[in-house]
Design a protein around this motif. Sequence first.
Motif, PDB file in Angstrom:
ATOM      1  N   ASP A  31       0.868  -1.178   0.000  1.00 25.52           N
ATOM      2  CA  ASP A  31       0.000   0.000   0.000  1.00 25.52           C
ATOM      3  C   ASP A  31       0.902   1.225   0.000  1.00 25.52           C
ATOM      4  O   ASP A  31       1.914   1.261   0.717  1.00 25.52           O
ATOM      5  CB  ASP A  31      -0.915  -0.008   1.226  1.00 25.52           C
ATOM      6  CG  ASP A  31      -2.081   0.971   1.079  1.00 25.52           C
ATOM      7  OD1 ASP A  31      -2.307   1.450  -0.041  1.00 25.52           O
ATOM      8  OD2 ASP A  31      -2.756   1.231   2.090  1.00 25.52           O
ATOM      9  N   LEU A  44      -8.772  -6.117   4.188  1.00 24.92           N
ATOM     10  CA  LEU A  44      -9.423  -4.860   4.548  1.00 24.92           C
ATOM     11  C   LEU A  44      -8.897  -4.318   5.865  1.00 24.92           C
ATOM     12  O   LEU A  44      -8.734  -3.099   6.023  1.00 24.92           O
ATOM     13  CB  LEU A  44     -10.943  -5.067   4.630  1.00 24.92           C
ATOM     14  CG  LEU A  44     -11.647  -5.297   3.289  1.00 24.92           C
ATOM     15  CD1 LEU A  44     -13.123  -5.667   3.514  1.00 24.92           C
ATOM     16  CD2 LEU A  44     -11.543  -4.057   2.406  1.00 24.92           C
ATOM     17  N   LYS A  45      -8.623  -5.188   6.786  1.00 26.11           N
ATOM     18  CA  LYS A  45      -8.079  -4.755   8.074  1.00 26.11           C
ATOM     19  C   LYS A  45      -6.701  -4.141   7.894  1.00 26.11           C
ATOM     20  O   LYS A  45      -6.361  -3.117   8.532  1.00 26.11           O
ATOM     21  CB  LYS A  45      -8.004  -5.944   9.030  1.00 26.11           C
ATOM     22  CG  LYS A  45      -7.533  -5.578  10.435  1.00 26.11           C
ATOM     23  CD  LYS A  45      -7.559  -6.795  11.345  1.00 26.11           C
ATOM     24  CE  LYS A  45      -7.080  -6.437  12.754  1.00 26.11           C
ATOM     25  NZ  LYS A  45      -7.104  -7.626  13.654  1.00 26.11           N
ATOM     26  N   VAL A  93      -5.329  -2.722   5.031  1.00 27.63           N
ATOM     27  CA  VAL A  93      -5.241  -1.500   4.230  1.00 27.63           C
ATOM     28  C   VAL A  93      -6.030  -0.337   4.833  1.00 27.63           C
ATOM     29  O   VAL A  93      -5.879   0.810   4.399  1.00 27.63           O
ATOM     30  CB  VAL A  93      -5.704  -1.736   2.775  1.00 27.63           C
ATOM     31  CG1 VAL A  93      -4.834  -2.769   2.108  1.00 27.63           C
ATOM     32  CG2 VAL A  93      -7.171  -2.141   2.717  1.00 27.63           C
ATOM     33  N   THR A  94      -6.858  -0.623   5.844  1.00 30.17           N
ATOM     34  CA  THR A  94      -7.607   0.449   6.480  1.00 30.17           C
ATOM     35  C   THR A  94      -7.061   0.783   7.862  1.00 30.17           C
ATOM     36  O   THR A  94      -7.605   1.633   8.563  1.00 30.17           O
ATOM     37  CB  THR A  94      -9.106   0.100   6.609  1.00 30.17           C
ATOM     38  OG1 THR A  94      -9.245  -1.130   7.348  1.00 30.17           O
ATOM     39  CG2 THR A  94      -9.738  -0.056   5.246  1.00 30.17           C
TER      40      THR A  94
END
Length: 293
Positions: A206, A288-289, A291-292
Motif C-alpha cells: 500500500d 481490509l483490516k 489497508v484500512t
Amino acid sequence: MIDARDVRKHYGGKAALDGLDLTVEAGTVHGLLGPNGAGKTTLVRILATLVRLDSGTAAVAGHDVAKHPERVRAAIGLVGQHAAVDELLGARQNLVMFGRLSHLGSTVAKRRADELLEQFGLADTGGKPAAQFSGGMRRRLDLAAGMILTPKVLFLDEPTTGLDPQGRAEVWAAVRRLVAGGTTVLLTTQYLDEADQLADRICVIDHGRVIADGTPASLKGADRLEVVTAGDPAPAADRLGVLGPVTVDGQRVGVPVHDRVAALALAAGIPGVEDITLRRPTLDEAFLKLVTA
C-alpha cells in the motif's frame, strides 16, 4: 528467484514505490495484493525491465534488472491484464508466431507450439481463430504464449480479470501445472480468493510499501468464535475473555481462538446463548483490516 531491496520509483514527484522489499522463492506462487494505485503493476514492470527503477536494487533469476536487462528478459515471461494474442489466428498459429518473434527457428517454434497446446488443453482447437475462443481459452492461450521460451519466472498481472468462474478455474489449473513444472510465478490480482487458492506466500503493498508478508493462513490469523445471546451479552463476554480480546456488537460476542474444541466447549456452557459460530477468517477480511489500519 526474485530479490528486490529498497526499490523506489517516482512519477511527477509522487512515489509509486517507496522503499519496497520483496523476496520470492523458486518454484512458488507469490501473490502481490494491494488497492488500486498501490504500486503492484509498477513493480511488475520494473522486474520485467519495462520501467527503470529510480533507486534500490532488484534481481530476477540471479540477474540485476538495471545492469543486465537482456539476461532478465531471457529468463522471464509476462502475461499482462489484457490478452496479447492475435484473434484472427488460431492457437497454433499464434504460438508459432510468438516463437518466431522470440527468435526460435521455424521447426523449433512449431514443436514448442505443439507442446504448449497439449499442456494448456488447446490441442483440439484446430484452425479456429482465437476470436471464437471462450474467455478462459483465450487466457490459457495467453499463458501459453508467455511460456514460449520456458521462462524461469512468469509474471501474471491480474490474469483472470473479467473471466467467469469456469474461465478462472481453467486459468488456475494452468498456473498450478506451470508451478509443478518448476516455474516461479509472481501473481498480482484483485481477487483475494484467487490469491488464497494459488499463492504459497502473499505480499500486501500500500502506498508503494510492503505492509504485510506471509502465508495466506498466517495473514488471516486465528479462527474466530462468535456467540449470539438472548439478553445481556456481558456474561458471555466475561466468559469468553479468557480466550483473548473480545468484541461486542449488539448481542453478538466474538473472540479469536486457537483451540477450536476447547472454545466450543466453553461457549456451549454459557447460559442464554442462541447461536454459536466457529469460522476461519477470510483473506478479504484480513486485507481490509490491513489497508484500512
